[in-house]
Write an enzyme that holds these catalytic residues in place. Sequence first.
Site, PDB file in Angstrom:
ATOM      1  N   GLN A   1       5.786   5.541   3.637  1.00 17.34           N
ATOM      2  CA  GLN A   1       5.126   4.253   3.387  1.00 17.34           C
ATOM      3  C   GLN A   1       4.943   4.011   1.891  1.00 17.34           C
ATOM      4  O   GLN A   1       4.182   4.721   1.238  1.00 17.34           O
ATOM      5  CB  GLN A   1       3.749   4.249   4.077  1.00 17.34           C
ATOM      6  CG  GLN A   1       2.956   2.964   3.889  1.00 17.34           C
ATOM      7  CD  GLN A   1       1.539   3.069   4.440  1.00 17.34           C
ATOM      8  OE1 GLN A   1       0.980   4.167   4.535  1.00 17.34           O
ATOM      9  NE2 GLN A   1       0.958   1.945   4.790  1.00 17.34           N
TER      10      GLN A   1
ATOM     11  N   GLU B   1      -2.058   0.861  11.680  1.00 17.85           N
ATOM     12  CA  GLU B   1      -2.425   2.098  10.997  1.00 17.85           C
ATOM     13  C   GLU B   1      -3.832   2.515  11.406  1.00 17.85           C
ATOM     14  O   GLU B   1      -4.163   3.689  11.447  1.00 17.85           O
ATOM     15  CB  GLU B   1      -2.351   1.884   9.473  1.00 17.85           C
ATOM     16  CG  GLU B   1      -2.665   3.134   8.666  1.00 17.85           C
ATOM     17  CD  GLU B   1      -2.433   2.951   7.158  1.00 17.85           C
ATOM     18  OE1 GLU B   1      -1.955   1.888   6.739  1.00 17.85           O
ATOM     19  OE2 GLU B   1      -2.753   3.893   6.417  1.00 17.85           O
TER      20      GLU B   1
ATOM     21  N   SER C   1     -10.470   2.875   2.010  1.00 15.59           N
ATOM     22  CA  SER C   1     -11.517   3.864   1.685  1.00 15.59           C
ATOM     23  C   SER C   1     -12.830   3.540   2.407  1.00 15.59           C
ATOM     24  O   SER C   1     -13.054   2.396   2.839  1.00 15.59           O
ATOM     25  CB  SER C   1     -11.764   3.913   0.173  1.00 15.59           C
ATOM     26  OG  SER C   1     -12.567   2.820  -0.210  1.00 15.59           O
TER      27      SER C   1
ATOM     28  N   GLU D   1     -15.745   3.181   1.228  1.00 15.79           N
ATOM     29  CA  GLU D   1     -16.529   2.148   0.528  1.00 15.79           C
ATOM     30  C   GLU D   1     -16.038   0.759   0.940  1.00 15.79           C
ATOM     31  O   GLU D   1     -16.837  -0.162   1.166  1.00 15.79           O
ATOM     32  CB  GLU D   1     -16.416   2.310  -0.998  1.00 15.79           C
ATOM     33  CG  GLU D   1     -17.155   3.510  -1.566  1.00 15.79           C
ATOM     34  CD  GLU D   1     -16.442   4.828  -1.286  1.00 15.79           C
ATOM     35  OE1 GLU D   1     -15.209   4.823  -1.086  1.00 15.79           O
ATOM     36  OE2 GLU D   1     -17.116   5.872  -1.255  1.00 15.79           O
TER      37      GLU D   1
END
Length: 398
Positions: free
Chosen positions: A126, A244, A383, A385
């Site tokens: 990817q 994903e 992520s 966050e």
Amino acid sequence: MDMSFSPEDQAFRAEVRQFLRDRLPARLSEKVRLHQELTKDEIEEWHGVLNEKGWLAGNWPVEFGGAGWTAIQRHIFEEESALAHAPRILPFGIAMLGPVLQKFGSKEQQEHYLPRILNGQDWWCQGYSEPGAGSDLASLKTTAVRDGDHYIVNGQKTWTTLGQHANWIFCLVRTNSTVKAQEGISFLLIDMTAPGITVRPIVLLEGTPEVNEVFFDDVRVPVANLVGEENKGWTYAKYLLTHERTNIAGVGFATAGLAALKRIARAQVANGRPLIENPLFAARLAEVEIDLMAMSTTNLRMLAQAAAGQVPGAESSMLKLKGTQIRQAINDLTRRAVGPWALAFPSEALEGANDDAPPGPAEAAGATRAYLNNRKLSIYGGSNEIQRGIIAKSLLGL
Ligand SMILES: Cc1cc2nc3c(=O)[nH]c(=O)nc-3n(C[C@H](O)[C@H](O)[C@H](O)COP(=O)(O)OP(=O)(O)OC[C@H]3O[C@@H](n4cnc5c(N)ncnc54)[C@H](O)[C@@H]3O)c2cc1C
């Protein structure tokens, strides 16, 4: 009996369990259990076993050679595979590119690439992230400039997982830099053996070159390798990301990890008693187990919604956040449970000065390796966050 599942789903679970018992080589499951790195051949071996059974692409419709499973069947398969310590199916061809080609690819692309993903002829990686484009992916700078019936590609991708084994890479490239960032991106399939491509390993904390930098220097890519329309790549990229993020909770991995942790904590002795009886340790273990039970229920609730035709929204961010926190907490407790053996740097412990087995319990080297390697869980796939931001905005209305 498992009351959360229909009789058909319970029968399916029994079938999966039997298949894993019959066909998963002990050699592979032992390596997975001890968190040892699998070779390319070993990963391909397991893909081959699954493909022979027609189970490699549970998420693909039958017309494309997939198993056409429901979301619940996929969950059951993933959970049982994790519990049996089966190698994980590589997501790049099966979970990511396959669904994009099925929805947006041309008939020629579907007929050429999809069977090659299933039979292992192609190994995909990817090419999304770049040194200046991770969370802010739309700021990517790798360019593809049209030259007759080719694009000329220049730039750099990074963190390319297992790119060292790949013969193809799907990339997001910039085909227009005069418009809004998201509107000038295209989705391109690039042959990794083309002249002008350099792959350079990045060694992770635990010492394995699991990711790479990939450099493109005037790489010629046929226009036929464009997926869908030019400058519409962002739409396809987002579609891919929703795939994903399936199985993002990793309930099976966490359940298997917790069972292993309990085994270790029963065998290890602290102050003359099994570690699992240590009140402080037992309390931390219970906390993680309760979190896992709650997450498992949330996961099943989402699967039920998916079965009823609803598209999961920001709830998948909750699962990503909680799932990765739980798995990292289990890794941390496992490392603590093996005590001083966890201090051995895995490569030293495994290689040693001679051919002796690594010191300490069998799980020791793997415990540190898993702890270090799984730092990645809270970074990739968006992520943690970023997930908190999505939860704050979409679920809490902040
Ligand atoms: C082991 C591993 C494997 C990977 N494999 C691949 C792969 O195969 N292919 C691929 O394309 N990519 C891959 N990635 C890349 C991954 O998707 C990115 O690392 C991820 O998107 C984060 O981007 P970044 O590393 O550029 O960090 P940055 O985006 O620069 O973030 C740095 C820090 O700032 C925080 N941050 C950034 N923006 C915000 C915000 N808006 N609000 C709050 N906090 C913020 C982040 O959470 C992080 O803590 C992989 C990464 C790792 C670690």
